[in-house]
Design a protein around this motif. Structure first.
Motif, PDB file in Angstrom:
ATOM      1  N   TYR A 140       0.817  -1.208   0.000  1.00 29.84           N
ATOM      2  CA  TYR A 140       0.000   0.000   0.000  1.00 29.84           C
ATOM      3  C   TYR A 140       0.855   1.264   0.000  1.00 29.84           C
ATOM      4  CZ  TYR A 140      -3.356  -3.585   0.653  1.00 29.84           C
ATOM      5  OH  TYR A 140      -4.092  -4.724   0.460  1.00 29.84           O
ATOM      6  N   ALA A 141       2.031   1.205   0.593  1.00 28.48           N
ATOM      7  CA  ALA A 141       2.964   2.335   0.513  1.00 28.48           C
ATOM      8  C   ALA A 141       3.426   2.519  -0.934  1.00 28.48           C
ATOM      9  CB  ALA A 141       4.158   2.106   1.440  1.00 28.48           C
ATOM     10  N   PHE A 142       3.740   1.425  -1.589  1.00 34.30           N
ATOM     11  CA  PHE A 142       4.124   1.492  -2.997  1.00 34.30           C
ATOM     12  C   PHE A 142       2.947   1.932  -3.860  1.00 34.30           C
ATOM     13  CE2 PHE A 142       7.762  -0.816  -1.549  1.00 34.30           C
ATOM     14  CZ  PHE A 142       8.749  -0.712  -2.519  1.00 34.30           C
ATOM     15  N   LEU A 143       1.746   1.482  -3.506  1.00 31.34           N
ATOM     16  CA  LEU A 143       0.550   1.880  -4.246  1.00 31.34           C
ATOM     17  C   LEU A 143       0.335   3.395  -4.133  1.00 31.34           C
ATOM     18  CD1 LEU A 143      -1.686   0.716  -6.014  1.00 31.34           C
ATOM     19  CD2 LEU A 143      -3.032   0.344  -3.941  1.00 31.34           C
ATOM     20  N   ALA A 144       0.623   3.951  -2.961  1.00 29.62           N
ATOM     21  CA  ALA A 144       0.531   5.407  -2.792  1.00 29.62           C
ATOM     22  C   ALA A 144       1.548   6.109  -3.701  1.00 29.62           C
ATOM     23  CB  ALA A 144       0.757   5.786  -1.336  1.00 29.62           C
ATOM     24  N   ALA A 145       2.766   5.569  -3.771  1.00 27.99           N
ATOM     25  CA  ALA A 145       3.783   6.147  -4.656  1.00 27.99           C
ATOM     26  C   ALA A 145       3.346   6.034  -6.120  1.00 27.99           C
ATOM     27  CB  ALA A 145       5.129   5.453  -4.453  1.00 27.99           C
ATOM     28  N   ALA A 146       2.786   4.896  -6.487  1.00 27.98           N
ATOM     29  CA  ALA A 146       2.298   4.705  -7.855  1.00 27.98           C
ATOM     30  C   ALA A 146       1.156   5.680  -8.156  1.00 27.98           C
ATOM     31  CB  ALA A 146       1.847   3.263  -8.060  1.00 27.98           C
ATOM     32  N   SER A 147       0.327   5.946  -7.163  1.00 27.46           N
ATOM     33  CA  SER A 147      -0.757   6.923  -7.333  1.00 27.46           C
ATOM     34  C   SER A 147      -0.181   8.298  -7.662  1.00 27.46           C
ATOM     35  CB  SER A 147      -1.598   7.030  -6.062  1.00 27.46           C
ATOM     36  OG  SER A 147      -2.212   5.813  -5.761  1.00 27.46           O
ATOM     37  N   GLY A 148       0.882   8.657  -6.970  1.00 24.44           N
ATOM     38  CA  GLY A 148       1.542   9.929  -7.243  1.00 24.44           C
ATOM     39  C   GLY A 148       2.115   9.977  -8.647  1.00 24.44           C
ATOM     40  N   GLN A 149       2.717   8.889  -9.083  1.00 25.31           N
ATOM     41  CA  GLN A 149       3.295   8.845 -10.426  1.00 25.31           C
ATOM     42  C   GLN A 149       2.195   8.966 -11.479  1.00 25.31           C
ATOM     43  OE1 GLN A 149       3.407   6.837 -13.299  1.00 25.31           O
ATOM     44  NE2 GLN A 149       5.254   7.745 -14.140  1.00 25.31           N
ATOM     45  N   LEU A 150       1.092   8.245 -11.293  1.00 22.93           N
ATOM     46  CA  LEU A 150      -0.008   8.293 -12.253  1.00 22.93           C
ATOM     47  C   LEU A 150      -0.671   9.674 -12.237  1.00 22.93           C
ATOM     48  CD1 LEU A 150      -1.292   6.338 -14.296  1.00 22.93           C
ATOM     49  CD2 LEU A 150      -3.000   5.797 -12.557  1.00 22.93           C
ATOM     50  N   GLY A 151      -0.847  10.229 -11.039  1.00 29.51           N
ATOM     51  CA  GLY A 151      -1.404  11.571 -10.932  1.00 29.51           C
ATOM     52  C   GLY A 151      -0.535  12.605 -11.626  1.00 29.51           C
ATOM     53  N   TRP A 152       0.787  12.485 -11.449  1.00 29.17           N
ATOM     54  CA  TRP A 152       1.719  13.387 -12.125  1.00 29.17           C
ATOM     55  C   TRP A 152       1.542  13.316 -13.634  1.00 29.17           C
ATOM     56  CZ3 TRP A 152       5.576  11.452 -15.392  1.00 29.17           C
ATOM     57  CH2 TRP A 152       6.420  12.422 -15.950  1.00 29.17           C
TER      58      TRP A 152
END
Length: 157
Positions: A107-119
């Motif tokens: 879930y920590a990695f999923l949060a980071a992936a969310s940031g990348q996709l949002g960017w």
């Protein structure tokens, strides 16, 4: 599909991500729909995000030759559509991870992936072929982050 529908990216997503179902079945010998269906759906939604961005590179050419795409269909509403697809992708990944009982690092990695996709979505210039290509290519990092999260999550579960 570009000759028949404005949704060729959806068709691509349905075919590309079939491997999630096949891969799970090959490893586990069966399908667990609680895990693989949200995983499959998240892949389809991810494809809709990245391939719609990619399709914006070709929209002028597609108009000239008379083919269709989500880029042409969504037009000025593209960012709203791909934001929704991104949310659906991340939700499916979260549900699949939860049902698979993957540990907290996922879930920590999923949060980071969310940031990348949002960017990608927030900064893409849909009128720039070069920027669309850059954002499309950045999806390797989204995938790598998710993969890292699965590995890290499985190590602690």
């Amino acid at each position: 599909m570009k000759r028949f529908t404005f949704w060729p990216q959806a068709y691509l997503g349905l075919t590309f991500n079939w491997g999630a179902l096949l891969g799970w079945a090959a490893i586990r010998g069966s399908l667990d729909p609680r895990i693989v269906l949200p995983l499959y759906a998240s892949g389809v939604f991810w494809t809709l995000v990245y391939d719609t961005i990619y399709a914006h590179q070709d929209k002028e050419d597609e108009l000239k030759v008379g083919v269709k795409s989500t880029a042409l269909h969504f037009g000025d509403s593209t960012k709203e559509w791909i934001t929704g697809f991104g949310i659906a992708c991340l939700s499916g990944l979260a549900l699949s991870g939860y049902n698979a009982e993957i540990g907290w690092p996922y879930y920590a990695f999923l949060a980071a992936a969310s940031g990348q996709l949002g960017w990608q979505i927030w900064t893409v210039d849909l009128s720039s072929r070069a920027d669309c290509n850059c954002k499309f290519n950045s999806n390797k990092w989204f995938g790598a982050i998710i993969f890292g999260g699965i590995l890290a999550g499985k190590l602690v579960s």
